[in-house]
Design an enzyme around this catalytic site. Structure first.
Site, mmCIF file in Angstrom:
data_model
loop_
_atom_site.group_PDB
_atom_site.id
_atom_site.type_symbol
_atom_site.label_atom_id
_atom_site.label_comp_id
_atom_site.label_asym_id
_atom_site.label_seq_id
_atom_site.Cartn_x
_atom_site.Cartn_y
_atom_site.Cartn_z
ATOM 1 N N ASP A 117 15.528 -32.093 -32.899
ATOM 2 C CA ASP A 117 15.347 -33.519 -32.654
ATOM 3 C C ASP A 117 16.437 -34.258 -33.441
ATOM 4 O OD1 ASP A 117 13.967 -35.806 -31.734
ATOM 5 O OD2 ASP A 117 12.737 -35.893 -33.515
ATOM 6 N N LYS A 139 16.591 -32.178 -27.967
ATOM 7 C CA LYS A 139 16.617 -33.619 -27.672
ATOM 8 C C LYS A 139 17.935 -34.167 -28.187
ATOM 9 C CE LYS A 139 11.750 -34.672 -28.446
ATOM 10 N NZ LYS A 139 10.855 -35.507 -29.284
ATOM 11 N N ARG A 145 -0.701 -26.879 -29.372
ATOM 12 C CA ARG A 145 0.278 -25.787 -29.507
ATOM 13 C C ARG A 145 0.035 -24.677 -28.501
ATOM 14 N NH1 ARG A 145 3.114 -26.442 -34.372
ATOM 15 N NH2 ARG A 145 1.950 -27.259 -36.130
ATOM 16 N N VAL A 195 6.943 -34.320 -26.774
ATOM 17 C CA VAL A 195 6.395 -33.233 -25.969
ATOM 18 C C VAL A 195 5.528 -32.297 -26.805
ATOM 19 C CG1 VAL A 195 8.214 -33.254 -24.215
ATOM 20 C CG2 VAL A 195 8.532 -31.883 -26.287
HETATM 21 P P1 IMP Z 1 14.167 -32.569 -36.626
HETATM 22 O O1 IMP Z 1 14.247 -32.202 -38.071
HETATM 23 O O2 IMP Z 1 14.072 -34.056 -36.435
HETATM 24 O O3 IMP Z 1 15.238 -31.955 -35.772
HETATM 25 O O4 IMP Z 1 12.773 -32.128 -36.119
HETATM 26 C C1 IMP Z 1 12.449 -30.865 -35.794
HETATM 27 C C2 IMP Z 1 10.960 -30.676 -35.901
HETATM 28 O O5 IMP Z 1 10.254 -31.854 -35.504
HETATM 29 C C3 IMP Z 1 10.527 -29.612 -34.947
HETATM 30 O O6 IMP Z 1 10.437 -28.377 -35.621
HETATM 31 C C4 IMP Z 1 9.183 -30.078 -34.479
HETATM 32 O O7 IMP Z 1 8.190 -29.516 -35.281
HETATM 33 C C5 IMP Z 1 9.168 -31.571 -34.666
HETATM 34 N N1 IMP Z 1 9.353 -32.299 -33.397
HETATM 35 C C6 IMP Z 1 10.433 -32.976 -32.961
HETATM 36 N N2 IMP Z 1 10.243 -33.494 -31.739
HETATM 37 C C7 IMP Z 1 9.003 -33.115 -31.370
HETATM 38 C C8 IMP Z 1 8.209 -33.324 -30.179
HETATM 39 O O8 IMP Z 1 8.607 -33.945 -29.181
HETATM 40 N N3 IMP Z 1 6.969 -32.761 -30.190
HETATM 41 C C9 IMP Z 1 6.472 -32.050 -31.229
HETATM 42 N N4 IMP Z 1 7.176 -31.819 -32.352
HETATM 43 C C10 IMP Z 1 8.423 -32.359 -32.424
HETATM 44 MG MG MG Z 2 6.068 -29.437 -35.794
#
Ligand code: IMP
Ligand code: MG
Length: 179
Positions: free
Chosen positions: A102, A130, A164, A152
């Site tokens: 994300d 994303k 999950r 999602v």
């Molecule tokens: P990042 O550090 O922002 O890249 O986030 C990664 C983590 O955020 C992932 O391992 C997910 O656990 C959580 N995450 C990000 N987007 C979503 C989503 O749309 N649904 C559920 N979990 C998400």
């Molecule tokens: Mg998570």
């Protein structure tokens, strides 16, 4: 379909088919090597079971747990290890798995940590990407599907620890998380 799901973004069959393709690609790329696959708990678990079964190489698995999200839908950027890998990873060829990239903060932090531990190589595989949400530079080496900026759930992804176990990737109804 679960009543809190607005629509199915990726159905079970196309999802599993794409993960098997990723496994075949990884098998070719790491030909002759032994892999250490490390999944980020808990989200990567479903992706990891499918992917590892499609990889035809000597492979060991391990897990790490980091927290950044709490129960909301936005990353805090604060990544804390709450469960570390069980074996020494120095000198290993590591493939790090997550359910979704994300902002990129989580994988960026874990990758940095593994580099400090002197792995021989490190690559990243994610089931979902994303792309437009990125806050730091993070280009996964293997990516299943690029998805829009929607929250999602399913196939390991949760909202407040729920959903999950759904066998597909679904878009959660915004009213469920009060948007
Ligand atoms: P990042 O550090 O922002 O890249 O986030 C990664 C983590 O955020 C992932 O391992 C997910 O656990 C959580 N995450 C990000 N987007 C979503 C989503 O749309 N649904 C559920 N979990 C998400
Ligand atoms: Mg998570």
């Amino acid at each position: 379909m679960n009543k809190n799901i607005r629509e199915i973004l990726i159905a079970e069959e196309p999802l599993k088919k794409r993960i098997r393709e990723m496994g075949a690609e990884i098998t070719r790329d790491y030909n002759g090597k032994e892999l250490l696959i490390i999944g980020i708990l808990k989200g990567a678990v479903y992706f990891m079971t499918e992917l590892t079964q499609a990889i035809d190489l000597p492979t060991k698995i391990d897990f790490i747990r980091v927290s950044s999200y709490g129960s909301g839908t936005n990353s805090s950027g604060d990544v804390k290890i709450s469960f570390d890998t069980t074996k020494n990873i120095s000198g290993k060829d590591v493939l790090l798995l997550d359910d979704v990239v994300d902002t990129g903060l989580t994988l960026n932090a874990v990758k940095g940590l593994f580099v400090e531990r002197n792995v021989n190589s490190i690559k990243i595989a994610t089931m979902l990407d994303k792309k437009e949400r990125r806050l730091v530079k993070m280009l996964p080496d293997y990516s299943g599907f690029i998805i829009p900026d929607e929250f999602v759930v399913g196939f390991g992804l949760d909202y407040d620890e729920q959903y999950r176990t759904l066998p597909y990737i679904g878009i959660l109804k915004p009213e469920v998380y009060g948007k």
